[in-house]
Design a protein around this motif. Structure first.
Motif, PDB file in Angstrom:
ATOM      1  N   GLU A 131      12.707   6.481   2.052  1.00  0.00           N
ATOM      2  CA  GLU A 131      12.329   5.362   1.179  1.00  0.00           C
ATOM      3  C   GLU A 131      11.035   4.707   1.636  1.00  0.00           C
ATOM      4  O   GLU A 131      10.187   4.331   0.809  1.00  0.00           O
ATOM      5  N   SER A 132      10.845   4.569   2.953  1.00  0.00           N
ATOM      6  CA  SER A 132       9.607   3.933   3.429  1.00  0.00           C
ATOM      7  C   SER A 132       8.384   4.797   3.109  1.00  0.00           C
ATOM      8  O   SER A 132       7.322   4.273   2.764  1.00  0.00           O
ATOM      9  N   ALA A 133       8.523   6.123   3.175  1.00  0.00           N
ATOM     10  CA  ALA A 133       7.405   6.997   2.807  1.00  0.00           C
ATOM     11  C   ALA A 133       7.095   6.869   1.321  1.00  0.00           C
ATOM     12  O   ALA A 133       5.927   6.872   0.923  1.00  0.00           O
ATOM     13  N   HIS A 134       8.141   6.718   0.503  1.00  0.00           N
ATOM     14  CA  HIS A 134       7.900   6.512  -0.936  1.00  0.00           C
ATOM     15  C   HIS A 134       7.168   5.186  -1.189  1.00  0.00           C
ATOM     16  O   HIS A 134       6.269   5.118  -2.031  1.00  0.00           O
ATOM     17  N   LYS A 135       7.543   4.136  -0.453  1.00  0.00           N
ATOM     18  CA  LYS A 135       6.875   2.835  -0.634  1.00  0.00           C
ATOM     19  C   LYS A 135       5.403   2.936  -0.239  1.00  0.00           C
ATOM     20  O   LYS A 135       4.534   2.367  -0.908  1.00  0.00           O
ATOM     21  N   VAL A 136       5.108   3.652   0.838  1.00  0.00           N
ATOM     22  CA  VAL A 136       3.706   3.816   1.254  1.00  0.00           C
ATOM     23  C   VAL A 136       2.939   4.608   0.203  1.00  0.00           C
ATOM     24  O   VAL A 136       1.803   4.254  -0.144  1.00  0.00           O
ATOM     25  N   MET A 137       3.552   5.674  -0.327  1.00  0.00           N
ATOM     26  CA  MET A 137       2.887   6.458  -1.395  1.00  0.00           C
ATOM     27  C   MET A 137       2.635   5.572  -2.615  1.00  0.00           C
ATOM     28  O   MET A 137       1.560   5.647  -3.224  1.00  0.00           O
ATOM     29  N   GLU A 138       3.599   4.728  -2.982  1.00  0.00           N
ATOM     30  CA  GLU A 138       3.414   3.824  -4.124  1.00  0.00           C
ATOM     31  C   GLU A 138       2.240   2.880  -3.885  1.00  0.00           C
ATOM     32  O   GLU A 138       1.430   2.637  -4.790  1.00  0.00           O
ATOM     33  N   ALA A 139       2.139   2.353  -2.655  1.00  0.00           N
ATOM     34  CA  ALA A 139       1.036   1.439  -2.338  1.00  0.00           C
ATOM     35  C   ALA A 139      -0.309   2.163  -2.409  1.00  0.00           C
ATOM     36  O   ALA A 139      -1.284   1.616  -2.926  1.00  0.00           O
ATOM     37  N   ILE A 140      -0.357   3.397  -1.922  1.00  0.00           N
ATOM     38  CA  ILE A 140      -1.623   4.153  -1.964  1.00  0.00           C
ATOM     39  C   ILE A 140      -2.020   4.439  -3.400  1.00  0.00           C
ATOM     40  O   ILE A 140      -3.182   4.275  -3.791  1.00  0.00           O
ATOM     41  N   VAL A 141      -1.051   4.828  -4.235  1.00  0.00           N
ATOM     42  CA  VAL A 141      -1.345   5.113  -5.643  1.00  0.00           C
ATOM     43  C   VAL A 141      -1.805   3.850  -6.359  1.00  0.00           C
ATOM     44  O   VAL A 141      -2.728   3.878  -7.176  1.00  0.00           O
ATOM     45  N   ALA A 142      -1.174   2.699  -6.049  1.00  0.00           N
ATOM     46  CA  ALA A 142      -1.541   1.443  -6.708  1.00  0.00           C
ATOM     47  C   ALA A 142      -2.976   1.041  -6.381  1.00  0.00           C
ATOM     48  O   ALA A 142      -3.648   0.414  -7.203  1.00  0.00           O
ATOM     49  N   HIS A 143      -3.466   1.406  -5.214  1.00  0.00           N
ATOM     50  CA  HIS A 143      -4.824   1.029  -4.808  1.00  0.00           C
ATOM     51  C   HIS A 143      -5.843   2.154  -5.001  1.00  0.00           C
ATOM     52  O   HIS A 143      -6.998   1.988  -4.636  1.00  0.00           O
ATOM     53  N   THR A 144      -5.441   3.261  -5.576  1.00  0.00           N
ATOM     54  CA  THR A 144      -6.338   4.409  -5.700  1.00  0.00           C
ATOM     55  C   THR A 144      -7.523   4.118  -6.610  1.00  0.00           C
ATOM     56  O   THR A 144      -8.645   4.510  -6.317  1.00  0.00           O
ATOM     57  N   GLY A 145      -7.335   3.414  -7.685  1.00  0.00           N
ATOM     58  CA  GLY A 145      -8.430   3.174  -8.619  1.00  0.00           C
ATOM     59  C   GLY A 145      -9.340   2.038  -8.215  1.00  0.00           C
ATOM     60  O   GLY A 145     -10.370   1.813  -8.847  1.00  0.00           O
ATOM     61  N   GLN A 146      -9.009   1.302  -7.185  1.00  0.00           N
ATOM     62  CA  GLN A 146      -9.811   0.151  -6.781  1.00  0.00           C
ATOM     63  C   GLN A 146     -11.050   0.589  -6.012  1.00  0.00           C
ATOM     64  O   GLN A 146     -11.106   1.682  -5.446  1.00  0.00           O
ATOM     65  N   VAL A 147     -12.022  -0.273  -5.975  1.00  0.00           N
ATOM     66  CA  VAL A 147     -13.287   0.042  -5.332  1.00  0.00           C
ATOM     67  C   VAL A 147     -13.105   0.269  -3.840  1.00  0.00           C
ATOM     68  O   VAL A 147     -13.586   1.251  -3.281  1.00  0.00           O
ATOM     69  N   ASP A 148     -12.409  -0.639  -3.165  1.00  0.00           N
ATOM     70  CA  ASP A 148     -12.229  -0.516  -1.723  1.00  0.00           C
ATOM     71  C   ASP A 148     -11.097   0.431  -1.360  1.00  0.00           C
ATOM     72  O   ASP A 148     -11.031   0.905  -0.241  1.00  0.00           O
ATOM     73  N   GLY A 149     -10.190   0.702  -2.272  1.00  0.00           N
ATOM     74  CA  GLY A 149      -9.030   1.532  -1.971  1.00  0.00           C
ATOM     75  C   GLY A 149      -8.080   0.777  -1.062  1.00  0.00           C
ATOM     76  O   GLY A 149      -8.074  -0.448  -1.010  1.00  0.00           O
ATOM     77  N   LEU A 150      -7.285   1.478  -0.322  1.00  0.00           N
ATOM     78  CA  LEU A 150      -6.324   0.860   0.584  1.00  0.00           C
ATOM     79  C   LEU A 150      -6.745   1.154   2.012  1.00  0.00           C
ATOM     80  O   LEU A 150      -6.914   2.306   2.401  1.00  0.00           O
ATOM     81  N   SER A 151      -6.895   0.102   2.789  1.00  0.00           N
ATOM     82  CA  SER A 151      -7.289   0.250   4.185  1.00  0.00           C
ATOM     83  C   SER A 151      -6.036   0.448   5.033  1.00  0.00           C
ATOM     84  O   SER A 151      -4.952  -0.026   4.692  1.00  0.00           O
ATOM     85  N   LEU A 152      -6.182   1.114   6.144  1.00  0.00           N
ATOM     86  CA  LEU A 152      -5.057   1.404   7.027  1.00  0.00           C
ATOM     87  C   LEU A 152      -4.385   0.126   7.524  1.00  0.00           C
ATOM     88  O   LEU A 152      -3.170   0.055   7.624  1.00  0.00           O
ATOM     89  N   LYS A 153      -5.195  -0.930   7.785  1.00  0.00           N
ATOM     90  CA  LYS A 153      -4.609  -2.172   8.293  1.00  0.00           C
ATOM     91  C   LYS A 153      -3.838  -2.927   7.219  1.00  0.00           C
ATOM     92  O   LYS A 153      -3.023  -3.787   7.537  1.00  0.00           O
ATOM     93  N   ASN A 154      -4.037  -2.583   5.946  1.00  0.00           N
ATOM     94  CA  ASN A 154      -3.352  -3.282   4.860  1.00  0.00           C
ATOM     95  C   ASN A 154      -2.181  -2.497   4.272  1.00  0.00           C
ATOM     96  O   ASN A 154      -1.528  -2.978   3.346  1.00  0.00           O
ATOM     97  N   VAL A 155      -1.905  -1.294   4.757  1.00  0.00           N
ATOM     98  CA  VAL A 155      -0.857  -0.455   4.181  1.00  0.00           C
ATOM     99  C   VAL A 155       0.514  -1.091   4.340  1.00  0.00           C
ATOM    100  O   VAL A 155       1.304  -1.141   3.397  1.00  0.00           O
ATOM    101  N   ALA A 156       0.813  -1.619   5.522  1.00  0.00           N
ATOM    102  CA  ALA A 156       2.145  -2.195   5.771  1.00  0.00           C
ATOM    103  C   ALA A 156       2.400  -3.373   4.835  1.00  0.00           C
ATOM    104  O   ALA A 156       3.488  -3.480   4.247  1.00  0.00           O
ATOM    105  N   ARG A 157       1.414  -4.259   4.678  1.00  0.00           N
ATOM    106  CA  ARG A 157       1.578  -5.418   3.791  1.00  0.00           C
ATOM    107  C   ARG A 157       1.700  -4.970   2.340  1.00  0.00           C
ATOM    108  O   ARG A 157       2.563  -5.465   1.606  1.00  0.00           O
ATOM    109  N   ALA A 158       0.882  -3.985   1.915  1.00  0.00           N
ATOM    110  CA  ALA A 158       0.918  -3.529   0.519  1.00  0.00           C
ATOM    111  C   ALA A 158       2.235  -2.818   0.204  1.00  0.00           C
ATOM    112  O   ALA A 158       2.735  -2.909  -0.925  1.00  0.00           O
TER     113      ALA A 158
END
Length: 188
Positions: A107-134
């Motif tokens: 489940e935690s891997a799915h949540k991380v994948m969801e966070a990465i997909v949610a930030h994929t279209g953004q300019v900055d994307g998802l930073s490693l330091k923000n993955v846990a919070r996202a």
């Protein structure tokens, strides 16, 4: 070729000399032992004549054809088997690409994948330091999920001077887009 001719010539001369000198000895042995060796010689001669008659016997199919056709058939069957084995290997690789097996993710891997997909279209994307919070996970749970996702080659963690972006790899995108994926709803 000349040496072979010389050797055969020498052997012929030696054979002639031994027969000329030993002719009476050979005749005496044949006369004394004919009762024993005669039937053996006749049996060998009859067998040789039988083989010769079998080989030259006229048949509807030539004898060489009876030998060549089975050899040709066996050769074709072996070649087809080798070709089929290569083709099956190629087809299994293509099938694996078309229908990738989904790795078992928690489940935690799915949540991380969801966070990465949610930030994929953004300019900055998802930073490693923000993955846990996202993803809404503790740092330890997030690091464990990132390890699992990197182990399956589903994400790529880039290393930059100011930002450490986390993105999906080709395999990660294929995981999300695969039919039957638990994250296929994110593909819309």
């Amino acid at each position: 070729m000349k040496r072979k001719t010389k050797v055969l010539g020498v052997l012929g001369v030696l054979g002639s000399l031994s027969l000329a000198g030993g002719n009476t000895v050979v005749q005496q042995i044949v006369k004394d032992q004919w009762q024993t060796i005669g039937p053996v010689i006749y049996a060998i001669w009859d067998w040789l004549v039988g083989v010769y008659e079998w080989v030259v016997h006229p048949v509807v199919l030539p004898l060489w054809l009876v030998v060549v056709v089975p050899v040709a058939l066996i050769t074709v069957i072996v070649l087809l088997a080798l070709f089929a084995r290569e083709t099956v290997g190629d087809l299994s690789q293509v099938a694996a690409k078309l229908n990738p097996t989904l790795p078992p993710l928690n489940e935690s891997a799915h949540k991380v994948m969801e966070a990465i997909v949610a930030h994929t279209g953004q300019v900055d994307g998802l930073s490693l330091k923000n993955v846990a919070r996202a993803a809404g996970l503790s740092q330890l749970m997030c690091d464990g999920a990132l390890d699992v996702l990197r182990g399956w080659n589903l994400i790529h963690i880039g290393y930059g001077m100011w930002n450490t972006p986390v993105t999906l790899t080709e395999a990660g995108r294929a995981y999300i887009l695969a039919p039957g994926s638990p994250l296929s709803s994110l593909a819309v």
